[in-house]
Design a protein around this motif. Sequence first.
Motif, PDB file in Angstrom:
ATOM      1  N   THR A 141       0.786  -1.066  -0.146  1.00 13.31           N
ATOM      2  CA  THR A 141      -0.032  -0.163   0.090  1.00 13.31           C
ATOM      3  C   THR A 141       0.729   1.139   0.051  1.00 13.31           C
ATOM      4  O   THR A 141       1.802   1.128   0.823  1.00 13.31           O
ATOM      5  N   PRO A 142       0.672   2.431  -0.907  1.00 10.84           N
ATOM      6  CA  PRO A 142       1.602   3.567  -0.809  1.00 10.84           C
ATOM      7  C   PRO A 142       1.121   4.348   0.233  1.00 10.84           C
ATOM      8  O   PRO A 142       0.045   4.209   0.903  1.00 10.84           O
ATOM      9  N   SER A 143       2.344   4.932   0.742  1.00 14.19           N
ATOM     10  CA  SER A 143       2.083   5.853   2.065  1.00 14.19           C
ATOM     11  C   SER A 143       2.758   7.278   1.703  1.00 14.19           C
ATOM     12  O   SER A 143       3.937   7.572   1.215  1.00 14.19           O
ATOM     13  N   ASP A 144       1.871   8.261   1.762  1.00 13.37           N
ATOM     14  CA  ASP A 144       2.108   9.680   1.334  1.00 13.37           C
ATOM     15  C   ASP A 144       2.742   9.753  -0.147  1.00 13.37           C
ATOM     16  O   ASP A 144       2.875  10.932  -0.488  1.00 13.37           O
ATOM     17  N   VAL A 145       2.230   9.048  -0.968  1.00 14.52           N
ATOM     18  CA  VAL A 145       2.542   9.018  -2.421  1.00 14.52           C
ATOM     19  C   VAL A 145       1.362   8.284  -3.112  1.00 14.52           C
ATOM     20  O   VAL A 145       0.575   7.608  -2.600  1.00 14.52           O
ATOM     21  N   ILE A 146       1.385   8.446  -4.276  1.00 17.70           N
ATOM     22  CA  ILE A 146       0.559   7.673  -5.314  1.00 17.70           C
ATOM     23  C   ILE A 146       1.419   6.467  -5.806  1.00 17.70           C
ATOM     24  O   ILE A 146       2.521   6.630  -6.344  1.00 17.70           O
ATOM     25  N   GLY A 147       0.689   5.243  -5.588  1.00 17.69           N
ATOM     26  CA  GLY A 147       1.341   3.934  -6.077  1.00 17.69           C
ATOM     27  C   GLY A 147       0.954   3.474  -7.613  1.00 17.69           C
ATOM     28  O   GLY A 147      -0.191   3.560  -7.870  1.00 17.69           O
ATOM     29  N   HIS A 148       1.825   3.236  -8.005  1.00 21.18           N
ATOM     30  CA  HIS A 148       1.607   2.725  -9.680  1.00 21.18           C
ATOM     31  C   HIS A 148       1.824   1.186  -9.564  1.00 21.18           C
ATOM     32  O   HIS A 148       3.010   0.715  -9.067  1.00 21.18           O
ATOM     33  N   ILE A 149       0.946   0.560  -9.967  1.00 20.92           N
ATOM     34  CA  ILE A 149       1.298  -0.959 -10.370  1.00 20.92           C
ATOM     35  C   ILE A 149       2.100  -1.225 -11.537  1.00 20.92           C
ATOM     36  O   ILE A 149       1.938  -0.991 -12.745  1.00 20.92           O
ATOM     37  N   PRO A 150       3.229  -1.520 -11.517  1.00 19.83           N
ATOM     38  CA  PRO A 150       4.335  -1.446 -12.617  1.00 19.83           C
ATOM     39  C   PRO A 150       4.002  -2.600 -13.504  1.00 19.83           C
ATOM     40  O   PRO A 150       4.776  -2.320 -14.887  1.00 19.83           O
ATOM     41  N   THR A 151       3.139  -3.477 -13.439  1.00 22.01           N
ATOM     42  CA  THR A 151       2.839  -4.263 -14.468  1.00 22.01           C
ATOM     43  C   THR A 151       1.705  -3.799 -15.381  1.00 22.01           C
ATOM     44  O   THR A 151       1.237  -4.391 -16.438  1.00 22.01           O
ATOM     45  N   THR A 152       1.252  -2.602 -15.092  1.00 22.19           N
ATOM     46  CA  THR A 152       0.218  -2.051 -16.087  1.00 22.19           C
ATOM     47  C   THR A 152       1.048  -0.874 -16.779  1.00 22.19           C
ATOM     48  O   THR A 152       2.114  -0.612 -16.500  1.00 22.19           O
ATOM     49  N   ALA A 153       0.172  -0.409 -17.666  1.00 22.70           N
ATOM     50  CA  ALA A 153       0.588   0.759 -18.573  1.00 22.70           C
ATOM     51  C   ALA A 153       1.457   1.798 -18.029  1.00 22.70           C
ATOM     52  O   ALA A 153       0.882   2.236 -17.090  1.00 22.70           O
ATOM     53  N   ASN A 154       2.447   2.223 -18.650  1.00 18.45           N
ATOM     54  CA  ASN A 154       3.133   3.521 -18.274  1.00 18.45           C
ATOM     55  C   ASN A 154       2.221   4.550 -18.957  1.00 18.45           C
ATOM     56  O   ASN A 154       1.659   4.349 -20.076  1.00 18.45           O
ATOM     57  N   PRO A 155       2.542   5.979 -18.714  1.00 16.26           N
ATOM     58  CA  PRO A 155       2.103   6.940 -19.231  1.00 16.26           C
ATOM     59  C   PRO A 155       2.376   7.137 -20.807  1.00 16.26           C
ATOM     60  O   PRO A 155       3.430   6.723 -21.363  1.00 16.26           O
ATOM     61  N   TYR A 162      -2.714   1.737 -13.795  1.00 17.58           N
ATOM     62  CA  TYR A 162      -3.500   1.651 -12.342  1.00 17.58           C
ATOM     63  C   TYR A 162      -2.754   2.576 -11.466  1.00 17.58           C
ATOM     64  O   TYR A 162      -1.700   2.189 -11.027  1.00 17.58           O
ATOM     65  N   PHE A 163      -3.291   3.528 -10.745  1.00 12.36           N
ATOM     66  CA  PHE A 163      -2.605   4.286  -9.778  1.00 12.36           C
ATOM     67  C   PHE A 163      -3.525   4.231  -8.541  1.00 12.36           C
ATOM     68  O   PHE A 163      -4.852   4.410  -8.382  1.00 12.36           O
ATOM     69  N   PHE A 164      -2.909   3.859  -7.226  1.00  6.63           N
ATOM     70  CA  PHE A 164      -3.472   3.778  -5.970  1.00  6.63           C
ATOM     71  C   PHE A 164      -3.085   4.916  -5.046  1.00  6.63           C
ATOM     72  O   PHE A 164      -1.758   5.348  -5.210  1.00  6.63           O
ATOM     73  N   GLY A 165      -3.840   5.378  -4.210  1.00  3.64           N
ATOM     74  CA  GLY A 165      -3.897   6.389  -3.095  1.00  3.64           C
ATOM     75  C   GLY A 165      -4.809   6.297  -2.113  1.00  3.64           C
ATOM     76  O   GLY A 165      -5.782   5.886  -2.109  1.00  3.64           O
ATOM     77  N   GLU A 230      -5.035   4.523 -21.398  1.00  6.42           N
ATOM     78  CA  GLU A 230      -5.918   5.135 -20.195  1.00  6.42           C
ATOM     79  C   GLU A 230      -5.649   5.189 -18.828  1.00  6.42           C
ATOM     80  O   GLU A 230      -4.356   4.280 -18.782  1.00  6.42           O
ATOM     81  N   ILE A 231      -5.760   5.680 -17.842  1.00  3.38           N
ATOM     82  CA  ILE A 231      -5.521   5.487 -16.538  1.00  3.38           C
ATOM     83  C   ILE A 231      -6.580   5.516 -15.641  1.00  3.38           C
ATOM     84  O   ILE A 231      -7.746   5.999 -16.110  1.00  3.38           O
TER      85      ILE A 231
END
Length: 256
Positions: A141-155, A162-165, A230-231
Amino acid sequence: MQSLGWRHKRKTPIALIATGVILLSVICAYYTYATIARHQLAPLHFVGATDQAFPLTNTKFSFQPVSISVLDWPEPRWAGIYEQDEKRIWEEVASLDDAKNPASTGSLPYPISIEIPSIGLNSTVKALGIVNYGESRGWETPSDVIGHIPTTANPGEEGIGYFFGHLHTPIKGEGSVFLSLTLIPDLLRQGNVLHVVVTNELERDFLYRITGTSVIHEDEFRLEKSQSSEIVLVACVPKYVYDHRFMVHATLIGSR
């Protein structure tokens, strides 16, 4: 002595009963709150127009600096709001070129930051790792940042990144980077055009237009795939229950 012992034995079951009543009251109060909170999630769901077309020609968009809010512009293609310069306007943002964008999955650098000017969100992005949760393994789980699942698409890549916060973490204290994310559904209902700026490791910026929001139960959440770029921004709701996922969906429209 026997009298004191009898009184002590008499008080013990009374104390246990009182404790049980208190615990039962707390549990009932929590379940009542959880039920009400879940019913209040409906306004977080907003579906934009499905027939809305985005320009895909290799053109440029330019804007002149103006002293009005981003939300007052009819069709902004780019807006950068910073602590020291709230009037800064980015110019010459290239729209998508069918011959070059979106790139194939895994071909572009990782994201390092995300900004949503309309709600004042600006955060670092961290690639999430896999951790051991005892009987199972999962993404940290991300702490004080936005977390990106590295196996999903980059910008800029084909697919969904997918970005989690967190909206709030009163117990774990892992920050509230997505606290203002729940403002988006109402802003969309008001007709505002909202954008997400994702910057990668080479400091290239990608402009996404927010197309809608949704809420699903945690058991229904899946990492989906797409042929477009997409994101999805994901946060746990409702507060203190966290058994649903609030998602903001956005589609790539340009880069700089």
